[in-house]
Design a protein around this motif. Sequence first.
Motif, PDB file in Angstrom:
ATOM      1  N   ASP A 288       1.235  -1.308   0.685  1.00 16.70           N
ATOM      2  CA  ASP A 288      -0.162   0.233   0.229  1.00 16.70           C
ATOM      3  C   ASP A 288       0.662   1.596  -0.445  1.00 16.70           C
ATOM      4  O   ASP A 288       1.034   2.400  -0.962  1.00 16.70           O
ATOM      5  N   ASN A 289       1.787   0.797   0.679  1.00 16.54           N
ATOM      6  CA  ASN A 289       2.983   2.199   0.704  1.00 16.54           C
ATOM      7  C   ASN A 289       3.659   2.497  -0.249  1.00 16.54           C
ATOM      8  O   ASN A 289       3.204   3.571  -1.061  1.00 16.54           O
ATOM      9  N   ARG A 292       0.527   3.926  -2.326  1.00 14.06           N
ATOM     10  CA  ARG A 292       0.193   5.479  -2.811  1.00 14.06           C
ATOM     11  C   ARG A 292       1.692   6.637  -3.101  1.00 14.06           C
ATOM     12  O   ARG A 292       1.756   7.121  -3.132  1.00 14.06           O
ATOM     13  N   CYS A 293       2.902   5.988  -3.209  1.00 17.69           N
ATOM     14  CA  CYS A 293       4.294   6.337  -3.456  1.00 17.69           C
ATOM     15  C   CYS A 293       4.441   6.717  -5.260  1.00 17.69           C
ATOM     16  O   CYS A 293       5.061   7.008  -4.933  1.00 17.69           O
ATOM     17  N   TYR A 309      -9.803   0.131  -6.082  1.00 17.06           N
ATOM     18  CA  TYR A 309      -8.671   0.766  -5.376  1.00 17.06           C
ATOM     19  C   TYR A 309      -8.471   2.005  -6.423  1.00 17.06           C
ATOM     20  O   TYR A 309      -8.532   1.738  -7.865  1.00 17.06           O
ATOM     21  N   CYS A 310      -7.849   2.981  -5.993  1.00 21.99           N
ATOM     22  CA  CYS A 310      -7.362   3.868  -6.346  1.00 21.99           C
ATOM     23  C   CYS A 310      -6.523   4.915  -6.011  1.00 21.99           C
ATOM     24  O   CYS A 310      -6.504   5.183  -4.650  1.00 21.99           O
ATOM     25  N   ASN A 311      -5.598   5.433  -6.534  1.00 18.86           N
ATOM     26  CA  ASN A 311      -3.933   5.768  -5.131  1.00 18.86           C
ATOM     27  C   ASN A 311      -3.755   7.486  -5.734  1.00 18.86           C
ATOM     28  O   ASN A 311      -5.085   8.018  -6.460  1.00 18.86           O
ATOM     29  N   PRO A 312      -3.326   7.233  -5.233  1.00 25.52           N
ATOM     30  CA  PRO A 312      -3.361   9.640  -5.012  1.00 25.52           C
ATOM     31  C   PRO A 312      -3.015   9.311  -6.114  1.00 25.52           C
ATOM     32  O   PRO A 312      -3.707  10.950  -6.841  1.00 25.52           O
ATOM     33  N   GLU A 313      -2.476   9.431  -6.817  1.00 26.82           N
ATOM     34  CA  GLU A 313      -1.702  10.240  -7.990  1.00 26.82           C
ATOM     35  C   GLU A 313      -3.098  10.084  -9.044  1.00 26.82           C
ATOM     36  O   GLU A 313      -3.151  10.919  -9.692  1.00 26.82           O
ATOM     37  N   GLU A 315      -5.734   9.762  -8.093  1.00 18.40           N
ATOM     38  CA  GLU A 315      -6.975  10.792  -7.828  1.00 18.40           C
ATOM     39  C   GLU A 315      -6.683  12.619  -8.955  1.00 18.40           C
ATOM     40  O   GLU A 315      -7.712  13.130  -8.899  1.00 18.40           O
TER      41      GLU A 315
END
Length: 830
Positions: A288-289, A292-293, A309-313, A315
């Motif tokens: 998960d880390n 996210r990175c 699932y949808c990672n911050p990038e 978004e």
Amino acid sequence: MAQQLLAELASADVAVIFPESRVRDGLDLMRQRGISCLVVEEAGRPVGIITERSILWAAAHREATFPDRPVRELMSAPVITVSVDTNLAEACTLLTRNRLRHLVMVDAEGRTRGVITQSNLVECLGEGSLYAAKSVTEIMTREVVTAPGNISAREAVERMAASSISCLVVVRDDRPAGIITERDVVRLLLDDSQLGDLRLYDIMSCPVVCAEEDQPVFEAAMLMKKHRVRRVVVVNADRKVLGLVTQSDLVKGLASPYVRTLESALDEKDAALKLVGKSLLQKTIFLDNLLRCAEMGIVAVDASWRITYCNPEAETIFAVRAEALAGRDLREVHVQYGVDLATFGQALQDVTPTCSHDFTFKLNPAGVIRHYVARVSGIYDKEDLPDGYVLMVRDDTERLLAEEHLERLTRNLETLVVDRTRDLANQTRELEQANRRLRGQDEIKSAFLSSVSHELRTPLTSLLGFAKLISRDFGRHFAPLAAGDHTLTQKASRIEDNLQVLAHEGERLARLLNDFLDLSRIESGRMHWRDRAVSLAEVIEKTVSAAAGLFASRPEVDLETRLPEVSPVVMADPDRLEQVLVNLIGNAAKFTAVGSVTVRLGESEHGLARVSVTDTGPGVAAEDREIIFDKFRQVRRDPEGSAPAKGTGLGLAICREIVTHYGGSIWVEPAPGRGASFVFELPTAGLASAAPPPRPNGSEEQEHPLVLVVDDDPAVSAFLLQFLEGEGYRVASAHDGASALSAAAKLRPHVITMDMAMPGMNGREAIGALRRDPVLAAIPILVITGHEDAVPAEADAVLPKPLRPETLLAAIKGLLERSRTGMSGFPGGD
């Protein structure tokens, strides 16, 4: 576990090489793959093996060029092989019994199927198999070969090869400071097969992995595994070396009866490790880390098209929160963004377990168009059935902008290259035209120099000749008449002094002319080199004898020679070597007021012939020792700097051109104590006795040999006639080639002096006609010319104009002696 078969462990990816391959290729392969051996194959079957130990042995016992030799010369053969159904215990016993570190595994047809090493056995059986051994001292090798760090790498390799060991421990005060292994030797040989001037301190691995004497064996094995090494050094409490534990020692321990009793404990340990490995919590957090990175957007959906699932990038890219997307149907989202569902379905049909679908799209957030690259990949279960999809999106805008910028730069660069190429082409044409003009001017210069040399040398010969002839006759016939008359005696002495000044200045002018023309011919490649095997001692003795006159009136300066009993022999033109020595001795005499000039002959440490001319003059300043050999360069050598520079500055430049022509070198260095030492070295062709060759018996020489003088210049011809007659020769003359042939046929002279540039039949044609006549072919011919470039090979000797009378007499005498000793009869002459 000891009953496990080798076929379950050995890798099918075997590093192989062929017998005719170079050893260097094998070294490169071993270093690239980090392996300790190569199987040598023919037709898929092992015929030999190359190991680090065999490379080490070759480095110590073979020539430095062994890496370029074929593998077959170095490989170990035959190969000890095992079948694919051999178990670990059998392999362990076989390695121990045969003192091996590698076993080649073959199938029923004898084809290579893998390689088993000691490392494989230790790793497969595990540290638990070594629990029975109490400490490392029970299995360690006590005879450890050590060395100080300041010995050379080659000496270390030779020690390792001599002791048949895999490593050498570098010690300082009996404590381990580093280690060099066979693998280090393989790496070094790839970089430098000579091993260079490296010391152990330069190449050793440090720090050394050590185990204390009371440490259990299994901990030593864990140290090897942790540090990825094949040996540890055993030390005591003071960190002094006690022994060495290698993988071979561990394999011996594995082959002991303790293996079977500890297998159950090892199985329990493996089961516990498997239970621990099932925990996915940390892996999930770690994954998960990572997501996210990640610098790319990642969206995952399940088999029912629901977003999971949808990672911050992602978004950021799609300008939507992950909570708003979670659980939504992916098709619905695509419709919202205006994507046709038929296109969407076709894209997903392209996705397979081995293939992804790549595409690009654009978004316009905040009124700025951004370009994206995307990839859709499938998620499959064990039966390769689809279990979902993952979308990865990367912002490609900056790369596209960079490509556009690079394309603009490329176009600009291409334009610049075209312009530059056009300019270079124009410059090339201009240079070619300039070169053609320069070649033409060089040809004109060469012709001019040839013509000027003849036009200057011919009258200079007459001036010098008649000056010396008048001086000789005046001293013989007229000066005695003034005896008793003081006034006449003074005038006679003044006349003789004036004649000597005239001769001296004429000779100086001749030397200047010769130096200039010699340098011009050498630089243009038109110099004629009459090379032959020459004893340097003979050349030095001849030159010193000729230069003795420079010191005759100067008793305060001695001319000395230091010659070896056996003289070096060089392939060179003896006249050019004499020219070098005359220049160096003349310079030394010029700048030595008191003391000595010493000529030494010896051999350098590189096997070259070395000649030095050492004086006791003021020496040469350090800043002038290189430029002193430049053309027209004159360096003051008087201590106060008051004496004017002498000469043209060409003598040393000519010396350097002659020496470098023969592959040698010349320099100046300070002489011991005081003065300068001019040194030159030449490649040798062998050794010869320094004793001079025996001379012919002079009692056989005829009293008045006949010399035929052939020259179209009346002044030169008259001088030669008068001079030679005064020296006791009979002389006849001819003015061109045709008259020379007629006179030679009629008179049968002992020697013919021949000019080259004459009207009608020139000297070259006349010499050719004489050599073709069987009756006249044996007559020695001395060419006297101002055109040295035009001298034919049939000439027996050559003298340049202007002439020195003593040189002329020596040349004629030498031809007479050589003719008398080389022929059964001598041409007529009555």
